[in-house]
Design an enzyme around this catalytic site. Structure first.
Site, PDB file in Angstrom:
ATOM      1  N   LYS A  10      16.251  16.672  24.583  1.00  0.00           N
ATOM      2  CA  LYS A  10      15.176  17.337  24.212  1.00  0.00           C
ATOM      3  C   LYS A  10      14.579  16.477  25.014  1.00  0.00           C
ATOM      4  CE  LYS A  10      15.523  20.435  20.410  1.00  0.00           C
ATOM      5  NZ  LYS A  10      15.020  21.275  19.456  1.00  0.00           N
ATOM      6  N   TYR A  50      16.045  29.576  24.261  1.00  0.00           N
ATOM      7  CA  TYR A  50      15.489  30.069  22.799  1.00  0.00           C
ATOM      8  C   TYR A  50      15.070  31.596  22.739  1.00  0.00           C
ATOM      9  CZ  TYR A  50      15.467  25.276  21.838  1.00  0.00           C
ATOM     10  OH  TYR A  50      15.284  23.530  21.451  1.00  0.00           O
ATOM     11  N   ASN A 113      11.990  17.223  17.701  1.00  0.00           N
ATOM     12  CA  ASN A 113      13.682  17.008  16.935  1.00  0.00           C
ATOM     13  C   ASN A 113      14.773  15.967  17.894  1.00  0.00           C
ATOM     14  OD1 ASN A 113      13.988  19.236  17.722  1.00  0.00           O
ATOM     15  ND2 ASN A 113      14.713  19.278  15.948  1.00  0.00           N
ATOM     16  N   HIS A 116      19.489  18.991  20.860  1.00  0.00           N
ATOM     17  CA  HIS A 116      19.539  20.324  20.102  1.00  0.00           C
ATOM     18  C   HIS A 116      21.187  20.248  20.223  1.00  0.00           C
ATOM     19  CE1 HIS A 116      20.605  24.570  20.904  1.00  0.00           C
ATOM     20  NE2 HIS A 116      21.507  24.750  21.523  1.00  0.00           N
ATOM     21  N   GLU A 127      25.541  29.120  25.056  1.00  0.00           N
ATOM     22  CA  GLU A 127      24.379  27.999  25.931  1.00  0.00           C
ATOM     23  C   GLU A 127      25.867  27.580  26.818  1.00  0.00           C
ATOM     24  OE1 GLU A 127      22.268  27.345  21.663  1.00  0.00           O
ATOM     25  OE2 GLU A 127      23.596  26.252  21.624  1.00  0.00           O
TER      26      GLU A 127
HETATM   27  P1  DAT Z   1      17.834  23.650  15.437  1.00  0.00           P
HETATM   28  O1  DAT Z   1      17.208  23.063  16.621  1.00  0.00           O
HETATM   29  O2  DAT Z   1      18.291  22.677  14.400  1.00  0.00           O
HETATM   30  O3  DAT Z   1      19.330  24.427  15.663  1.00  0.00           O
HETATM   31  P2  DAT Z   1      16.499  25.994  14.787  1.00  0.00           P
HETATM   32  O4  DAT Z   1      17.818  27.127  15.990  1.00  0.00           O
HETATM   33  O5  DAT Z   1      16.143  27.153  13.445  1.00  0.00           O
HETATM   34  O6  DAT Z   1      17.233  24.577  14.811  1.00  0.00           O
HETATM   35  O7  DAT Z   1      15.557  26.420  15.837  1.00  0.00           O
HETATM   36  C1  DAT Z   1      14.950  26.012  17.133  1.00  0.00           C
HETATM   37  C2  DAT Z   1      13.885  24.881  17.497  1.00  0.00           C
HETATM   38  O8  DAT Z   1      12.963  25.499  17.412  1.00  0.00           O
HETATM   39  C3  DAT Z   1      14.255  23.498  15.952  1.00  0.00           C
HETATM   40  O9  DAT Z   1      15.011  22.527  17.090  1.00  0.00           O
HETATM   41  C4  DAT Z   1      12.789  22.889  16.456  1.00  0.00           C
HETATM   42  C5  DAT Z   1      12.074  24.453  16.170  1.00  0.00           C
HETATM   43  N1  DAT Z   1      11.590  24.694  15.332  1.00  0.00           N
HETATM   44  C6  DAT Z   1      12.245  25.083  14.386  1.00  0.00           C
HETATM   45  N2  DAT Z   1      11.914  25.508  13.017  1.00  0.00           N
HETATM   46  C7  DAT Z   1      10.946  25.228  13.576  1.00  0.00           C
HETATM   47  C8  DAT Z   1       8.795  25.710  12.688  1.00  0.00           C
HETATM   48  N3  DAT Z   1       8.847  26.084  11.073  1.00  0.00           N
HETATM   49  N4  DAT Z   1       8.274  24.523  13.119  1.00  0.00           N
HETATM   50  C9  DAT Z   1       7.501  24.355  14.561  1.00  0.00           C
HETATM   51  N5  DAT Z   1       9.471  23.808  14.963  1.00  0.00           N
HETATM   52  C10 DAT Z   1      10.665  24.803  14.703  1.00  0.00           C
HETATM   53 MG    MG Z   2      19.043  26.006  16.441  1.00  0.00          MG
END
Ligand code: DAT
Ligand code: MG
Length: 150
Positions: A10, A50, A113, A116, A127
């Site tokens: 990212k 997303y 974070n 991805h 994807e």
């Molecule tokens: P991952 O990236 O571990 O697959 P995810 O698919 O649940 O996680 O979410 C996609 C991204 O969205 C994640 O990397 C960071 C953001 N995100 C997820 N939950 C969040 C939250 N509660 N608050 C803010 N950003 C969040």
């Molecule tokens: Mg995810």
């Protein structure tokens, strides 16, 4: 076909100079890099990527973040690469991510974070075809593959 996963460093990972460190972890593990490109993500691509989070309160800031500065998109290949990559990456919330994982070692905030990784084989297929053209994927054999796999 062998398993493949979509990995994206990212904007925070690129800005913080962690591209090499992150790629190194996948290389060291023994997975095979089959595609890599640096790119500025369009709003359209970010929203498609997303899509499952469309209704979440963080969707807009997530799309803003991903489109704010260049990313490095990759495809990695290998047996079990989808699940193993999620382990290498660590939990979504960096403060919950185990030390030794990328998120556990290098970041502190869920909105920053670093990386991805596809969460399942079907997601990975979706994807990869969203981010890469077929001709951008290089199928190749490591000459040392006999030292990585029985
Ligand atoms: P991952 O990236 O571990 O697959 P995810 O698919 O649940 O996680 O979410 C996609 C991204 O969205 C994640 O990397 C960071 C953001 N995100 C997820 N939950 C969040 C939250 N509660 N608050 C803010 N950003 C969040
Ligand atoms: Mg995810």
């Amino acid at each position: 076909m062998v398993e493949r996963t979509f990995i994206m460093i990212k904007p925070d990972g690129v800005q913080r100079g962690l591209v090499g460190e992150i790629i190194k972890r996948f290389e060291n593990k023994g997975f095979t890099l089959v595609a890599l490109k640096m790119m500025q993500v369009s709003r359209e691509l970010a929203e498609k990527h997303y899509e499952v989070h469309k209704e979440k309160p963080f969707f807009n800031s997530l799309v803003e973040f991903i489109t704010s500065s260049p990313v490095v998109a990759m495809v990695w290949e290998g047996e079990g690469v989808v699940a193993a990559s999620r382990k290498i990456i660590g939990a979504t919330d960096p403060l919950a991510a185990e030390p030794g994982t990328i998120r556990g070692d290098y970041c502190i905030n869920i909105g920053r974070n670093l990386i991805h990784g596809s969460d399942a084989i079907e997601t990975a297929q979706r994807e990869i075809s969203l981010w890469f053209k077929e001709e951008e994927l290089c199928s190749w054999q490591k000459t040392m593959s006999c030292w990585l796999q029985e």
